[in-house]
Scaffold this motif. Structure first.
Motif, PDB file in Angstrom:
ATOM      1  N   SER A  52       0.821  -1.212   0.000  1.00 19.52           N
ATOM      2  CA  SER A  52       0.000   0.000   0.000  1.00 19.52           C
ATOM      3  C   SER A  52       0.851   1.257   0.000  1.00 19.52           C
ATOM      4  N   SER A  74      -4.174  -5.956  -2.554  1.00 21.57           N
ATOM      5  CA  SER A  74      -3.294  -5.069  -1.805  1.00 21.57           C
ATOM      6  C   SER A  74      -3.066  -5.624  -0.403  1.00 21.57           C
ATOM      7  N   PHE A 133      -4.363  -0.532  -5.098  1.00 24.19           N
ATOM      8  CA  PHE A 133      -4.108   0.904  -5.046  1.00 24.19           C
ATOM      9  C   PHE A 133      -2.918   1.124  -4.133  1.00 24.19           C
ATOM     10  N   CYS A 171       0.149   4.288  -2.725  1.00 26.09           N
ATOM     11  CA  CYS A 171       0.545   5.704  -2.664  1.00 26.09           C
ATOM     12  C   CYS A 171       2.051   5.838  -2.678  1.00 26.09           C
ATOM     13  N   PHE A 201      -0.261   8.435  -6.728  1.00 29.83           N
ATOM     14  CA  PHE A 201      -0.832   7.115  -6.487  1.00 29.83           C
ATOM     15  C   PHE A 201      -0.749   6.279  -7.749  1.00 29.83           C
ATOM     16  N   MET A 213      -2.780   2.781  -9.611  1.00 22.36           N
ATOM     17  CA  MET A 213      -3.908   1.855  -9.635  1.00 22.36           C
ATOM     18  C   MET A 213      -3.557   0.740 -10.606  1.00 22.36           C
ATOM     19  N   THR A 233      -0.322   5.530 -13.160  1.00 21.95           N
ATOM     20  CA  THR A 233       0.192   6.275 -12.016  1.00 21.95           C
ATOM     21  C   THR A 233      -0.028   7.768 -12.239  1.00 21.95           C
ATOM     22  N   GLN A 259     -10.464   2.789 -15.134  1.00 21.78           N
ATOM     23  CA  GLN A 259      -9.447   2.484 -14.121  1.00 21.78           C
ATOM     24  C   GLN A 259      -8.853   3.761 -13.555  1.00 21.78           C
ATOM     25  N   GLY A 313      -9.058   5.087  -9.625  1.00 23.29           N
ATOM     26  CA  GLY A 313      -7.899   5.496  -8.841  1.00 23.29           C
ATOM     27  C   GLY A 313      -8.092   6.870  -8.223  1.00 23.29           C
ATOM     28  N   TYR A 348     -10.576   6.600  -5.407  1.00 29.00           N
ATOM     29  CA  TYR A 348     -10.000   5.921  -4.242  1.00 29.00           C
ATOM     30  C   TYR A 348      -9.090   6.870  -3.466  1.00 29.00           C
ATOM     31  N   GLN A 349      -8.260   7.618  -4.200  1.00 27.02           N
ATOM     32  CA  GLN A 349      -7.383   8.586  -3.543  1.00 27.02           C
ATOM     33  C   GLN A 349      -8.197   9.619  -2.768  1.00 27.02           C
TER      34      GLN A 349
END
Length: 621
Positions: free
Chosen positions: A313, A528, A567, A569, A574, A576, A584, A603, A607, A610-611
């Motif tokens: 992660s 992940s 995902f 960081c 970030f 995905m 990225t 996708q 990402g 999610y961020q």
């Protein structure tokens, strides 16, 4: 008898006494909570707290000590008066922080840090927060502490004696300088490798209030200032409703998820969780990496359960541990583990398993104070911590502490008479820089890559020896062993900080509790570190609702990511990853760094969502 050259150590002692007085006030103010502590715990709040007290005192002593160096050369300098004024000002600030913390702790449940600064632009909210405070009582305490501090100063330090007439200037300067130099030790909290942090004062596995009482409030406030605390999410890529909907889709159970296979023979096996430092997939043969570096892991993949597409992660140990044990995603420019009051609200495998009778322990050859790991583990429910200081001096044979074969030997010894069931976690360290290991090099070369490769080979070898011995123990037949890395590594190949190859890691499940039909299975789904806790708990038939950022890797993947997703960081961006490829993003520039030609626009949106949503969750905690 007063002597000018006793002044500096007595001045340091003065601040220690002031901080002890503040701690006593805190315990008395929260008497109902203090009554829950036994006498030993109350005493230990002072004993453990003295490290942060000493660090804070050393910082406060620096200006007067430097002034006394100058006064040694210029005897007519009115150093005593200047120090008295300085002490009065600083003492008032310290007292104000101490008193403000008394009532804020009651309201918030954590010791004073930089949080009140968030309200400077919102005086109405600040007034509302303070509206129910007993201002008269707090004012009385404030005045009382000021008077006690003044009386203590007068008794202990005033007046500053004049420099003896026949005492040479050079000698006076040398003595004052020596005292100043000695402050380095308390500044760091001791002579240990890692400077003192909040974790060092945590000692109770069952009483968070006792740990909180040991914290030095002025130190805590100053330490938290550089961390800042954002009030708004800087990663606002999408409308909130859109981001929330997209992330929800990533965790929607697939229609056939109820048929997820069970790979364990028993409902309540022992759980042994081994976290490998810096084990990158690039050095793991069964993941397509270099052959011959990790024969133990490769053998386990043939006889156990292996996951081929797992990603860390984040890129640091403390981030990986939170992701693995709490199923919680990382943050790009900070880490939630730096905020103990936030981590106290995270789920944790130790707490989840402890709720059904598991005895938890955490083994590490280094210092758990590193990066606040100790406070995180204690708040998470671990009942027993074994770290560097618990190993014999001769066994602390690494720069970081005890090498991995020593760690595994201690773990094996302790598990010979284990509680049942147990949840034991071991975190290795030998494959950390500078990659010095107690084994003849298996691979030629003295480059950093060669040293790293040999260190990974050593840890893999030590792991193999441990597992061979463990298979002879009675507890093995009812034990599941989960092996994962804390993060990947840029070596070999010097992967860029954003590249997926840097984050891909091994995840293997083995042990006597594994069903025969699971042996040799290879799982291709993308996942992940945040999924590991949910996967384990699902196998044990335990609730996973708290782990909202994880999914069961053995269940069917959600429709939004048919082959799973990962995902991760980095600073500040970030990645995905899905079966369709990787993308990225640079968060600062709001632009794509790299994108596989097969990666889909959907996708990229997932990402971004999610961020945005994961950082929102971080801010709310």
């Amino acid at each position: 008898m007063r002597n000018r050259f006793y002044f500096q150590p007595k001045y340091f002692l003065y601040w220690l006494l002031v901080f002890a007085l503040g701690r006593a006030t805190f315990l008395l103010y929260h008497l109902s909570r203090t009554a829950e502590l036994d006498v030993s715990s109350i005493v230990r709040t002072f004993i453990y707290g003295v490290r942060l007290d000493g660090s804070a005192a050393a910082y406060l002593c620096l200006p007067p000590f430097l002034l006394l160096i100058a006064a040694g050369w210029f005897p007519r300098l009115r150093a005593g008066r200047i120090i008295g004024i300085y002490t009065g000002i600083i003492g008032t600030v310290v007292t104000l922080l101490t008193v403000a913390d008394l009532e804020l702790y009651r309201a918030w449940g954590f010791r004073l840090d930089n949080t009140p600064l968030q309200y400077l632009n919102s005086p109405a909210e600040m007034a509302a927060s303070a509206g129910s405070s007993p201002l008269s009582l707090l004012t009385l305490i404030f005045v009382g502490l000021l008077l006690l501090g003044y009386a203590l100063y007068r008794r202990l330090l005033s007046p500053l004696q004049a420099q003896p007439p026949l005492f040479g200037k050079l000698r006076a300067v040398a003595i004052a300088f020596l005292y100043s130099l000695l402050l380095i030790v308390p500044l760091r909290g001791g002579v240990q490798q890692i400077p003192v942090n909040q974790s060092d004062v945590y000692f109770s596995t069952t009483l968070p209030f006792a740990n909180h009482a040991a914290i030095n409030v002025p130190w805590n406030v100053v330490q938290s200032l550089p961390l800042g605390e954002l009030k708004q999410n800087p990663y606002q890529y999408l409308p909130d409703t859109t981001a929330r909907r997209l992330v929800t889709q990533l965790y929607l159970p697939a229609p056939d998820s109820a048929t997820a296979p069970r790979v364990l023979r028993t409902q309540r096996p022992n759980v042994l969780f081994i976290i490998l430092e810096s084990f990158t997939a690039k050095l793991v043969g069964h993941l397509g990496g270099e052959q011959g570096v990790t024969p133990t892991l490769d053998s386990l993949a043939r006889t156990g359960l292996s996951f081929r597409n797992i990603y860390a992660s984040g890129d640091r140990s403390q981030k990986g541990i939170v992701a693995l044990l709490s199923g919680y995603p990382n943050q790009p420019t900070t880490s939630i583990i730096k905020f103990p009051r936030k981590t106290e609200g995270l789920p944790n495998l130790a707490r989840s398993l402890g709720a059904v009778g598991y005895a938890s322990s955490f083994y590490y050859g280094g210092e758990l104070a590193f990066a606040n790991m100790k406070s995180y583990l204690l708040a998470g429910g671990y009942k027993r911590l074994i770290e560097r200081q618990d190993f014999r001096r001769r066994d602390q044979n690494s720069k970081w502490g005890a090498h991995d074969h020593v760690l595994f030997a201690r773990l094996l010894q302790d598990l010979r008479q284990p509680p049942a069931p147990f949840f034991a976690t071991a975190f290795t360290l030998s494959s950390h820089e500078p990659f010095e290991v107690p084994m003849q090099p298996r691979f030629r070369g003295t480059s950093e890559t060669a040293l790293f490769r040999n260190s990974v080979a050593y840890t893999d070898h030590a792991l193999g020896q441990f597992l061979r011995a463990a298979r002879q123990e009675a507890w093995w037949a009812n034990t599941v062993v989960v092996i994962a890395a804390d993060h990947g590594h840029h070596l070999p190949g010097n992967s860029g900080g954003h590249e997926p190859e840097k984050f891909r890691i091994p995840l293997v499940v083995t042990g006597g509790a594994l069903r025969a039909n699971a042996a040799g299975r290879s799982i291709a789904t993308y996942g992940s570190q945040t999924d590991v806790a949910s996967t384990l708990l699902a196998q044990l038939g335990l609730p996973t609702q708290e782990y909202r950022w994880g999914r069961n890797l053995l269940a069917a993947a959600p429709a939004a990511a048919p082959a799973g997703f990962a995902f991760y960081c980095f600073n500040d961006g970030f990645g995905m990853v899905q079966a369709t490829g990787a993308v990225t993003i640079d968060n600062d520039a709001r632009r794509i760094i790299e994108r596989d030609s097969t990666a889909t626009p959907q996708q990229l949106q997932l990402g971004k969502a999610y961020q945005q949503q994961s950082f929102d969750d971080f801010l709310r905690r």
